[in-house]
Scaffold this motif. Structure first.
Motif, PDB file in Angstrom:
ATOM      1  N   GLU A 113     -23.886 -31.070  32.626  1.00  0.00           N
ATOM      2  CA  GLU A 113     -23.615 -32.304  33.369  1.00  0.00           C
ATOM      3  C   GLU A 113     -24.859 -32.870  34.063  1.00  0.00           C
ATOM      4  O   GLU A 113     -24.852 -33.147  35.250  1.00  0.00           O
ATOM      5  CB  GLU A 113     -22.498 -32.055  34.387  1.00  0.00           C
TER       6      GLU A 113
ATOM      7  N   HIS B 163     -21.500 -33.077  24.688  1.00  0.00           N
ATOM      8  CA  HIS B 163     -20.398 -33.224  25.642  1.00  0.00           C
ATOM      9  C   HIS B 163     -20.692 -32.402  26.903  1.00  0.00           C
ATOM     10  O   HIS B 163     -20.525 -32.869  28.025  1.00  0.00           O
ATOM     11  CB  HIS B 163     -19.095 -32.769  24.980  1.00  0.00           C
TER      12      HIS B 163
ATOM     13  N   PHE C   3     -14.553 -35.161  22.396  1.00  0.00           N
ATOM     14  CA  PHE C   3     -14.504 -35.945  23.649  1.00  0.00           C
ATOM     15  C   PHE C   3     -13.069 -36.274  24.063  1.00  0.00           C
ATOM     16  O   PHE C   3     -12.831 -36.675  25.177  1.00  0.00           O
ATOM     17  CB  PHE C   3     -15.309 -37.252  23.497  1.00  0.00           C
TER      18      PHE C   3
ATOM     19  N   GLN D 122     -10.957 -40.878  25.318  1.00  0.00           N
ATOM     20  CA  GLN D 122     -12.269 -41.297  25.823  1.00  0.00           C
ATOM     21  C   GLN D 122     -13.001 -42.227  24.855  1.00  0.00           C
ATOM     22  O   GLN D 122     -14.156 -42.586  25.085  1.00  0.00           O
ATOM     23  CB  GLN D 122     -13.137 -40.068  26.142  1.00  0.00           C
TER      24      GLN D 122
ATOM     25  N   LYS E 160     -17.413 -39.495  28.886  1.00  0.00           N
ATOM     26  CA  LYS E 160     -17.005 -38.116  29.205  1.00  0.00           C
ATOM     27  C   LYS E 160     -15.688 -38.129  29.981  1.00  0.00           C
ATOM     28  O   LYS E 160     -14.876 -37.226  29.838  1.00  0.00           O
ATOM     29  CB  LYS E 160     -18.125 -37.459  30.022  1.00  0.00           C
TER      30      LYS E 160
END
Ligand SMILES: C[S@@+](CC[C@H](N)C(=O)[O-])C[C@H]1O[C@@H](n2cnc3c(N)ncnc32)[C@H](O)[C@@H]1O
Length: 398
Positions: free
Chosen positions: A18, A70, A99, A103, A134
């Motif tokens: 992330e 991802h 995903f 999304q 995401k």
């Protein structure tokens, strides 16, 4: 900011969870061929392979990398996956799996003009870019474009509301006055993007096969990131996305398994060069410089207007399908000047006949006698009528 050499799978594994705002990827498209191109000075040839045993092998290659993509995206982040007709059906399914179908945001069609087709069938003139986020909290900056010429003023200025039956109409205040919509800034960007391919002489062109235009990447980056955000491209090739990120003051990470691609990317980043697209800057209307008055005189004929040739107003076809150029005499031109402009424009084009529409009565007979036989001269209707009236006023009966 980093440019890394190697297979993007192990490299992606080294990127923190992330941590990235946008992943743009332009991977091999499953064309099952090797791509190569040479620089304009012919000093270097770049190559990459896009050959696979079968679709299953390609699918697994892409699935493993999409899982990593991802993982590295922030919850507010997005992925833009560039592909074409060869495997877009498969990549859409893989993206849905990795995903989640919820999304999916857009299937962007990148459309460009092309002029010839070696294969039988329709001329291919687009590629596909899948946009997934995401999470629902994805970052998005709406881009507005100009209204179309057919939009009327009321549509731009007035607010519309729906009644209880869902019927839309212009909103009115309690005392019946229309309500003006001050926030409307234009038409939100749609999912079909017309952006020209880099022309062979564009300064930006590096000679890398399948190089994409910087303006395309700038649009993607501006849609889903802000300044200082991080853009990652695991198949960066000549580094187009990184150059665009740098120009827009975003951070970037690039990866490619070709050592030549990495060297080229670093060179471009040190000295970013971008070609402005005249079409995008000025709009298509700017190219519509055919003489409107002249075309007006030819109304009713099945004519192809010619926009970028000052000597020809349009093309007609005769029964044998031969193209015949036509030019209308301008108010300030002598017949000889019109003829010269038309002849110059048709030279070296294997054209055996051209039509000249005479609009001015004071062109001397001498002018006409000097004209080459390939020019067919006809009078405009206005000139014919004018001459008719002149004869009548001299007392001749028609
Ligand atoms: C379609 S090109 C990218 C072109 C790029 N978007 C540009 O504008 O120049 C695909 C790139 O993926 C690279 N590539 C192929 N397999 C790779 C892999 N496993 N890891 C990293 N790069 C790879 C190729 O070397 C090639 O440069």
């Amino acid at each position: 900011m980093t440019v890394l050499h190697g297979d993007c799978l192990p490299l992606l594994k080294q990127v923190a969870n992330e941590s990235v705002d946008l992943v743009y990827l332009d991977p091999p498209f499953f064309t099952n061929r090797s791509h190569s191109a040479t620089t304009r000075d012919r000093n270097q040839t770049f190559r990459f392979s896009d050959s696979w045993h079968n679709l299953t092998e390609y699918a697994e290659f892409m699935r493993l990398r999409l899982l990593e993509i991802h993982r590295v995206l922030k919850p507010t982040g997005s992925v833009f996956l560039h592909c074409d007709k060869n495997a877009n059906f498969l990549l859409r399914v893989l993206l849905d799996q990795v995903f989640d179908a919820s999304q999916f945001r857009s299937e962007i069609i990148w459309f460009y003009k092309r002029w010839s087709n070696s294969a039988k069938g329709l001329l291919p003139a687009h590629q596909t870019i899948f946009f997934y986020s995401k999470s629902d909290a994805f970052k998005f900056n709406t881009i507005f474009g100009a209204y179309s010429e057919t939009t009327n003023l009321d549509q731009i200025l007035q607010r519309r509301d729906r009644d209880e039956d869902g019927i839309s109409s212009y909103a009115k205040s309690a005392d019946g006055e229309v309500i003006y919509h001050h926030q409307k800034q234009g038409v939100p960007l749609c999912d079909v993007w017309e952006i020209p391919f880099l022309n062979p002489k564009a300064k930006e062109r590096t000679g890398y096969p399948t190089q994409k235009p910087i303006v395309l990447l700038e649009r993607i980056i501006e849609l889903v990131t802000n300044e200082n955000d991080l853009v990652l491209d695991p198949f960066c090739g000549s580094g187009t996305s990184l150059v665009a990120a740098k120009l827009l003051k975003r951070g970037y990470i690039g990866m490619d398994e070709s050592v030549e691609a990495i060297a080229l990317t670093q060179k471009r980043l040190a000295n970013p060069e971008k070609t402005e697209s005249a079409l995008l800057k000025k709009g298509r209307a700017a190219y519509e410089n055919a003489d409107k008055q002249a075309l007006g005189l030819l109304a009713g004929l099945d004519i192809l207007p010619i926009q970028r040739n000052a000597g020809i107003d349009g093309m007609l076809r005769d029964k044998q399908n031969n193209l015949i150029p036509i030019r209308v005499q301008r108010p300030n031109e002598t017949l000889a000047e019109t003829a010269n402009a038309l002849i110059r424009a048709t030279q070296s084009k294997k054209i055996s006949r051209a039509i000249l529409v005479r609009t001015q009565k004071d062109s001397s007979l001498f002018d006409e006698l000097e004209l080459p036989a390939m020019l067919l001269v006809v009078n405009s209707t206005a000139l014919e009528i004018e001459q008719l009236l002149e004869i009548n006023s001299l007392g001749v009966t028609v």
